[in-house]
Scaffold this active site. Structure first.
Site, PDB file in Angstrom:
ATOM      1  N   CYS A   7      40.510  79.871  38.737  1.00 55.87           N
ATOM      2  CA  CYS A   7      40.812  81.299  38.789  1.00 55.87           C
ATOM      3  C   CYS A   7      39.519  82.099  38.764  1.00 55.87           C
ATOM      4  CB  CYS A   7      41.724  81.716  37.639  1.00 55.87           C
ATOM      5  SG  CYS A   7      41.056  81.384  36.002  1.00 55.87           S
ATOM      6  N   GLU A  43      42.915  82.488  43.255  1.00 51.64           N
ATOM      7  CA  GLU A  43      42.804  81.104  42.803  1.00 51.64           C
ATOM      8  C   GLU A  43      42.258  80.298  43.979  1.00 51.64           C
ATOM      9  OE1 GLU A  43      43.894  79.313  39.964  1.00 51.64           O
ATOM     10  OE2 GLU A  43      44.626  81.015  38.784  1.00 51.64           O
TER      11      GLU A  43
END
Length: 292
Positions: free
Chosen positions: A230, A283
């Site tokens: 992330c 992500e």
């Protein structure tokens, strides 16, 4: 001090927006009691529909209905396809449920694809037998990918998360999984599987992994690594660390190092997923395949 009243969250789901409206109403009523500010929680969950079942565990994922909770001490349930995951409302889980089937499906397909391709090269039925899920949390990726492996080993530093992962594995019938409490930096002390038949999923927090873990990962030398991030800058830093150790090959070339690493990897795939619409956050999934 000035209070800015946000009337709605346009990118929230219908259920979250309904919960947001209730949280806003509650906040207005309690505003005078917030002496040092307050943290409000609005979380979507899935519950058995009326007349369907008495518990989440006994109810198929497709028959659960959306609801919200404002209680940080409650438990919530997310569904990913046919899978169900329960965890405390105040703990972390991927926040965009709509993309999770594609997100976890991509990871599973990458592992399945490379197991088949490497097996064809080796002349065997399938290469990847063991999956190690580092930073496993409540078991999302290990459980989502468990059917393609003989054994799945997850590790997490949070006792609460490990308990959730074990319960989620049982609820989803993932009997080939084992979740252990421990530091990911010492993960490979607990691993006795052959690295040539092992894949490792790395899904660290936004700050990324650390050099000690990465050096142990290189020394162990799993056949395939799937790095889920992330925090893309931290992911790039970590992969650059592996390159500086001579463990990443770029166009057939590696960095010059004093001692040759156990394993050298090539970057086989890079795939971003937009879990955070209207922000610069994504992500990102990088697949690393060992060169033999």
């Amino acid at each position: 001090r000035r209070v800015l009243d946000i009337e709605d969250c346009m990118i929230g789901t219908d259920v979250v927006r309904r919960g947001f409206a209730q949280a806003r109403k509650d906040a207005h009523a309690k505003m005078a009691s917030y002496k040092r500010g307050a943290t409000l929680l609005v979380r979507e969950t899935n519950v058995p529909g009326e007349g369907v079942g008495t518990s989440v565990a006994d109810t198929p994922a497709a028959e659960l209905v959306k609801e919200y909770t404002l209680d940080p001490k409650s438990w919530v349930t997310d569904t990913v396809g046919d899978l169900k995951f329960r965890y405390p409302a105040s703990s972390f889980f991927q926040n965009n449920a709509s993309i999770l089937p594609a997100f976890t499906g991509y990871v599973r397909e990458e592992l399945h694809k490379w197991s088949g391709q490497l097996a064809a090269n080796d002349g065997s039925d399938g290469v990847l037998k063991t999956l190690i899920d580092a930073y496993c949390g409540s078991g999302l990726f290990g459980i989502a990918c468990h059917q393609d492996f003989e054994k799945v080993l997850g590790i997490e530093i949070s006792n609460e998360s490990i308990s959730c992962a074990g319960d989620n594995a049982k609820m989803n019938g993932a009997t080939n999984t084992d979740f252990l409490l421990g530091d990911a930096a010492r993960l490979f002390e607990k691993v006795d599987s052959d690295p040539s038949s092992t894949a490792v999923i790395i899904d660290p927090p936004r700050k990324g992994s650390n050099p000690d873990f990465l050096d142990q990962l290189i020394a162990y030398g799993p056949r395939v690594i799937v790095y889920i991030a992330c925090g893309v800058p931290a992911q790039a830093r970590d992969i650059n660390h592996m390159y500086s150790r001579g463990a990443i090959s770029v166009d057939g070339h590696t960095a010059t190092v004093d001692s040759k690493p156990t394993a050298v990897y090539r970057i086989a795939a890079i795939q971003p997923f937009d879990l955070f619409p209207q922000t610069y956050h994504v992500e990102n999934i990088v697949t690393l395949v060992r060169e033999d």
